[in-house]
Design a protein around this motif. Structure first.
Motif, short mmCIF file in Angstrom:
data_model
loop_
_atom_site.label_atom_id
_atom_site.label_comp_id
_atom_site.label_asym_id
_atom_site.label_seq_id
_atom_site.Cartn_x
_atom_site.Cartn_y
_atom_site.Cartn_z
N HIS A 185 0.28 -4.65 -7.74
CA HIS A 185 -1.00 -4.42 -7.08
C HIS A 185 -1.42 -5.69 -6.34
O HIS A 185 -1.50 -6.76 -6.95
CB HIS A 185 -2.06 -4.00 -8.10
N LEU A 206 -4.04 -7.49 -3.30
CA LEU A 206 -5.25 -7.44 -2.47
C LEU A 206 -5.02 -8.27 -1.22
O LEU A 206 -4.61 -9.43 -1.29
CB LEU A 206 -6.46 -7.99 -3.23
N TYR A 247 -5.10 -8.09 -10.07
CA TYR A 247 -4.15 -8.13 -8.96
C TYR A 247 -2.98 -9.05 -9.30
O TYR A 247 -3.18 -10.17 -9.80
CB TYR A 247 -4.82 -8.60 -7.68
N VAL A 258 -2.92 -12.04 -4.44
CA VAL A 258 -3.96 -11.93 -3.42
C VAL A 258 -3.43 -12.63 -2.17
O VAL A 258 -3.01 -13.79 -2.24
CB VAL A 258 -5.28 -12.56 -3.87
#
Length: 331
Positions: free
Chosen positions: A38, A40, A143, A146
């Motif tokens: 995941h 961002l 996350y 990033v």
């Protein structure tokens, strides 16, 4: 004894204007999000460049999914709004959310960030730091990485060096504490600043200058990404001969005839002129590769796309970055 390398979780992407840093940041986010991770992707300049690349409506001040990757990974995007971040800051540190809305209506937010430009960067970087360090109920980072589409190289040092920027704003209190917390993340092994360049004199020089400034500020430099690299259209020997002017229109006439293409001396001479321009441009670019290598950082090359940048093209660039970009540093 050398420590084990640790993964970089905050990838800051910068580059001279026109080098395609937003495209590279988006491709990097996709690359890092493979295999169920995941990521961002953060935009800091208010241009809505990320929304355009992913063909989505303009991003609000909230984290929204813009892409899914193989293995169940996903990329969320956030366009940081300075006013909204300021209201969030007032509520978090001073419990002044209502007062913040009143200040916004009065235009005081714009006034505050105009007379104290360093405050803007504190708000932007503070939100980035919060995303990097945020943890879920299970204690794990929300996350895996990033990626920051940061300001250009001419402003990147000021943007990241928030401690220096707030020195004239506050010597103690929440602003100082927040800037110190931001710098603790940015100067740690979990951050890397990647620089995007083209094989042109000015972008390469700006990249060298930015690396020197970042190293002076003890900010960790990651990889240099050469974007929009072109391939030579002629074999190496022919390139050298053409660049040296040893190709004439008369040399091309038999080839044109053999290919059953119409051509006369004027057409052949025009083709030679184009070939010479290409050969000399290629040699100049190739010479700059040595300057890029001399910067002493890992180098990744991305090809020039022959079509407009869309999601498919971003995934192709992501595959190029996968496994080649520096994603670990010594702890």
């Amino acid at each position: 004894m050398t420590s084990e390398p640790m993964p970089v979780r905050c990838h800051v992407v910068t580059g001279k204007g026109g080098t395609g840093k937003t495209t590279v940041a988006a491709a990097l986010a996709l690359s890092l999000a493979t295999d169920g991770r995941h990521v961002l992707l953060v935009e800091t300049e208010g241009r809505q460049g990320i929304a355009q690349l992913f063909d989505t409506p303009p991003l609000p001040y909230e984290e929204r999914r813009v892409a899914v990757t193989r293995g169940g990974g996903e990329v969320k995007a956030l366009a940081i709004d300075v006013e909204a971040a300021f209201l969030e800051y007032l509520d978090m540190f001073y419990n002044l959310k209502r007062a913040g809305y009143a200040l916004r209506k009065m235009g005081a937010v714009d006034f505050a960030t105009a007379i104290a430009p360093g405050l803007r960067d504190v708000l932007l970087t503070g939100k980035i730091k919060e995303a990097v360090t945020r943890r879920g109920k299970d204690g794990r980072p929300v996350y895996d990485a990033v990626v920051v589409d940061a300001p250009p190289t001419g402003r990147i040092s000021r943007f990241l060096n928030v401690t220096g920027e707030v020195a004239g704003l506050a010597r103690s209190g929440p602003i100082k504490s927040q800037s110190d917390g931001v710098m603790a993340v940015f100067r740690s092994p979990q951050t890397a600043v990647h620089l995007v360049t083209l094989l042109e004199d000015m972008p390469v020089q700006e990249t060298a200058d930015a690396i020197a400034e970042l190293e002076t500020l003890r900010l960790p430099v990651g990889s240099v990404i050469v974007n929009m690299a072109t391939e030579p259209l002629l074999p190496a020997a022919d390139l050298a001969a053409t660049a040296a002017g040893r190709l004439s229109g008369a040399d091309l006439l038999p080839a044109l005839a053999a290919a059953h293409l119409p051509g006369d001396a004027a057409v052949a001479d025009a083709l030679v002129a184009e070939a010479v321009e290409h050969a000399r441009r290629w040699q100049a670019q190739d010479a700059l590769r040595g300057d890029v290598e001399a910067l002493g950082r890992p180098v990744v090359e991305l090809p020039l796309s022959s079509s407009p940048i869309d999601l498919g093209c971003l995934f192709e660039l992501a595959d190029r970055l996968s496994g080649h970009l520096q994603t670990e540093v010594a702890a």
